[in-house]
Design a protein around this motif. Structure first.
Motif, PDB file in Angstrom:
ATOM      1  N   VAL A  48       0.597  -1.117   0.198  1.00 35.78           N
ATOM      2  CA  VAL A  48      -0.036  -0.387  -0.205  1.00 35.78           C
ATOM      3  C   VAL A  48       0.693   1.328  -0.306  1.00 35.78           C
ATOM      4  N   TYR A  49       0.411   1.708  -0.435  1.00 38.59           N
ATOM      5  CA  TYR A  49       1.314   3.243  -1.012  1.00 38.59           C
ATOM      6  C   TYR A  49       0.597   4.557  -0.426  1.00 38.59           C
ATOM      7  N   ALA A  50       0.959   5.211   0.154  1.00 34.59           N
ATOM      8  CA  ALA A  50       0.709   6.353   1.472  1.00 34.59           C
ATOM      9  C   ALA A  50       1.184   7.207   0.774  1.00 34.59           C
ATOM     10  N   ASN A  51       0.675   8.710   0.365  1.00 36.94           N
ATOM     11  CA  ASN A  51       0.879   9.469  -0.504  1.00 36.94           C
ATOM     12  C   ASN A  51       0.867  11.073   0.818  1.00 36.94           C
ATOM     13  N   VAL A  52       1.296  10.403   1.728  1.00 36.02           N
ATOM     14  CA  VAL A  52       1.740  11.865   2.727  1.00 36.02           C
ATOM     15  C   VAL A  52       1.468  13.210   2.337  1.00 36.02           C
ATOM     16  N   TYR A  53       2.482  13.161   0.891  1.00 32.84           N
ATOM     17  CA  TYR A  53       3.004  14.169   0.615  1.00 32.84           C
ATOM     18  C   TYR A  53       2.008  15.280   0.108  1.00 32.84           C
ATOM     19  N   ASP A  54       0.947  14.761  -0.932  1.00 28.81           N
ATOM     20  CA  ASP A  54      -0.268  15.269  -1.516  1.00 28.81           C
ATOM     21  C   ASP A  54      -1.443  15.564   0.405  1.00 28.81           C
ATOM     22  N   LEU A  55      -1.569  14.462   0.794  1.00 29.98           N
ATOM     23  CA  LEU A  55      -1.884  14.846   2.249  1.00 29.98           C
ATOM     24  C   LEU A  55      -1.695  15.786   2.983  1.00 29.98           C
ATOM     25  N   VAL A  56      -0.508  16.115   3.149  1.00 25.27           N
ATOM     26  CA  VAL A  56       0.163  16.997   4.182  1.00 25.27           C
ATOM     27  C   VAL A  56       0.204  18.198   3.821  1.00 25.27           C
ATOM     28  N   LEU A  57      -0.006  18.527   2.019  1.00 26.96           N
ATOM     29  CA  LEU A  57       0.028  20.151   1.186  1.00 26.96           C
ATOM     30  C   LEU A  57      -1.206  19.532   1.693  1.00 26.96           C
ATOM     31  N   GLY A  58      -2.050  19.139   1.544  1.00 29.45           N
ATOM     32  CA  GLY A  58      -3.453  19.806   1.471  1.00 29.45           C
ATOM     33  C   GLY A  58      -3.811  19.810   2.349  1.00 29.45           C
ATOM     34  N   LYS A  65      -6.305   8.542  -3.454  1.00 30.22           N
ATOM     35  CA  LYS A  65      -5.280   9.740  -3.572  1.00 30.22           C
ATOM     36  C   LYS A  65      -4.253   9.758  -2.995  1.00 30.22           C
ATOM     37  N   TYR A  66      -5.102   9.453  -1.262  1.00 30.32           N
ATOM     38  CA  TYR A  66      -3.352   9.031  -0.173  1.00 30.32           C
ATOM     39  C   TYR A  66      -3.688   8.131  -0.253  1.00 30.32           C
ATOM     40  N   VAL A  67      -4.428   7.482  -0.531  1.00 31.72           N
ATOM     41  CA  VAL A  67      -3.472   5.218  -0.351  1.00 31.72           C
ATOM     42  C   VAL A  67      -3.914   4.714  -1.219  1.00 31.72           C
ATOM     43  N   THR A  68      -3.724   4.007  -1.961  1.00 32.66           N
ATOM     44  CA  THR A  68      -3.935   3.444  -2.401  1.00 32.66           C
ATOM     45  C   THR A  68      -2.529   1.754  -2.311  1.00 32.66           C
ATOM     46  N   PRO A  69      -3.227   0.608  -3.274  1.00 33.19           N
ATOM     47  CA  PRO A  69      -4.692   0.162  -3.902  1.00 33.19           C
ATOM     48  C   PRO A  69      -5.838   0.104  -3.113  1.00 33.19           C
ATOM     49  N   MET A  70      -5.432   0.339  -1.387  1.00 38.23           N
ATOM     50  CA  MET A  70      -6.528   0.289  -0.473  1.00 38.23           C
ATOM     51  C   MET A  70      -6.287   0.572   0.655  1.00 38.23           C
ATOM     52  N   THR A  71      -7.407   1.151   1.921  1.00 33.22           N
ATOM     53  CA  THR A  71      -7.156   1.543   2.809  1.00 33.22           C
ATOM     54  C   THR A  71      -6.282   1.041   3.528  1.00 33.22           C
ATOM     55  N   LEU A  72      -5.772   1.081   5.139  1.00 33.89           N
ATOM     56  CA  LEU A  72      -5.047   0.200   5.870  1.00 33.89           C
ATOM     57  C   LEU A  72      -6.030  -0.584   6.357  1.00 33.89           C
ATOM     58  N   GLN A  73      -6.727  -0.233   6.598  1.00 34.97           N
ATOM     59  CA  GLN A  73      -8.213  -1.462   7.249  1.00 34.97           C
ATOM     60  C   GLN A  73      -8.105  -2.114   5.873  1.00 34.97           C
ATOM     61  N   ALA A  74      -8.345  -2.502   4.945  1.00 35.99           N
ATOM     62  CA  ALA A  74      -8.412  -3.099   4.319  1.00 35.99           C
ATOM     63  C   ALA A  74      -7.076  -3.834   3.802  1.00 35.99           C
ATOM     64  N   LEU A  75      -5.850  -3.507   3.963  1.00 37.69           N
ATOM     65  CA  LEU A  75      -4.766  -4.398   4.216  1.00 37.69           C
ATOM     66  C   LEU A  75      -4.782  -4.665   5.791  1.00 37.69           C
TER      67      LEU A  75
END
Length: 369
Positions: A278-288, A356-366
């Motif tokens: 799972v890729y956590a896109n904290v860059y866009d999340l925090v910037l937003g 757009k922040y966590v893909t291909p699934m959320t942490l709960q799904a993982l």
């Protein structure tokens, strides 16, 4: 000889009893194995001779389990790792690997290997003298894995690690801030490597490190990119940008690294059977969050709650620092780290958030896989 044999028999019986006492119900909530830097360090650096320490006041001032006493966390309360663990139903925080009480049943809830100042590269953070790099953190996990095998038995332990455990990796910021971009130590590196070449070096090391964890039975990974480090108070002060600006070079390098990391996780997914990344896109999340901070209840993203100087970015947070009146209103706690209030928002996005922040699934799904 009789005494020696009796001791062996007693040890064997004790081991069997220990294994039998840990029932499947104890394992229901799974384990979190946390690899990272000061963003998720829960106290490992307390046990190192290092300049990177979060065990002074007012750090952890809002951390209720410690009564507001310092724990080694680099924020005023809970880290992202603490909060996501709670939200996933874990009843215990992952214990720091170096803590003396990290033994026995405590291991089955998860272990935190993160270290303030640590990075993907071994040289990263040497300004702090001692810290645990990612390579060393994986060495520590290997020791933990053997200890869990002695608790559960080899096959049961392997199944628990493969199916019920999540491996979170939050690293990379120090490789820029306290390596490539640090003026004192980075001159030689920057002469030898372009930003693109340095990022490729990070990706090469991360490829080997994630593969090594896979070979140690890790199967469920959540890996974060580097946040917009050009927007932290320290970098804004160092680069003398205005309130509404962020330092350009740090952010550009973080973006480039994030793109390459996302490609790497796709590559590993194809090459490592049964692994999920799972890729956590904290860059866009925090910037937003920074750009729309008022919508989230913050009054400041330029000045942290604790510190001093321009943007409070060049003075460390410590016992003599003046604190903001309301710790929940500042996005940053100190010159580098988010406040607990910010960590709560980030954690909820990772658990249930937008693709757009966590893909291909959320942490709960993982977790539920």
């Amino acid at each position: 000889m009789k005494i020696f044999i009796l001791a062996l028999v007693f040890s064997f019986i004790t081991c069997i009893n220990c294994i039998s006492r840990i029932t499947d119900s104890h394992l229901n909530n799974g384990a979190s194995f946390i690899f990272g830097d000061s963003l998720v360090d829960a106290g490992n650096n307390n046990y190192l001779r290092t300049l990177a320490r979060g065990n002074i006041r007012p750090y952890s001032i809002d951390f209720k389990p410690s009564g507001g006493n310092p724990t080694g966390r680099y924020t005023n309360g809970k880290t992202i790792a603490d909060i996501t663990g709670e939200l996933m139903g874990q009843k215990h925080y992952a214990v720091p690997f170096l803590a003396p009480n990290t033994t026995g049943k405590a291991l089955i809830h998860g272990v935190n290997f993160a270290s303030g100042g640590g990075g993907i590269l071994r040289d990263t953070g040497r300004v702090f003298i001692n810290r645990l790099s990612m390579d060393v953190q994986i060495d520590c996990f290997n020791i933990t894995r053997q200890r869990i095998a002695s608790l559960l038995g080899p096959e049961r332990a392997r199944n628990y690690i493969m199916t019920k455990s999540i491996f979170s990796v939050t690293l990379g910021s120090n490789d820029f801030l306290n390596n490539y971009l640090l003026p004192i130590f980075s001159v030689g590196v920057r002469r030898a490597l372009t930003p693109e070449a340095f990022i490729e070096d990070l990706i090469t090391h991360m490829r080997g490190q994630l593969t090594r964890l896979y070979n140690l039975d890790a199967r469920k990974f959540i890996v974060a990119n580097v946040g917009p480090i050009g927007c932290i108070p320290y970098e804004k002060a160092m680069n003398r940008v205005t309130d509404s600006e962020c330092a350009e070079l740090p952010n550009n390098m973080a973006l480039q690294y994030g793109a390459r990391l996302k490609d790497l996780l796709q590559e590993l997914k194809q090459n490592l059977p049964e692994a999920t990344f799972v890729y956590a896109n904290v860059y866009d999340l925090v910037l937003g969050l920074i750009r729309n901070y008022e919508q989230y209840g913050f009054t400041s993203v330029d000045t942290p709650c604790c510190g001093g100087g321009q943007y409070s970015g060049l003075s460390p947070c410590g016992p003599t620092s003046i604190l903001c009146a309301d710790h929940t209103k500042h996005f940053f706690w100190d010159a580098y780290h988010p406040s607990e209030a910010a960590n709560k928002i980030i954690s909820k996005q990772l658990l249930h958030g937008d693709p757009k922040y966590v893909t291909p699934m959320t942490l709960q799904a993982l977790r539920d896989l």
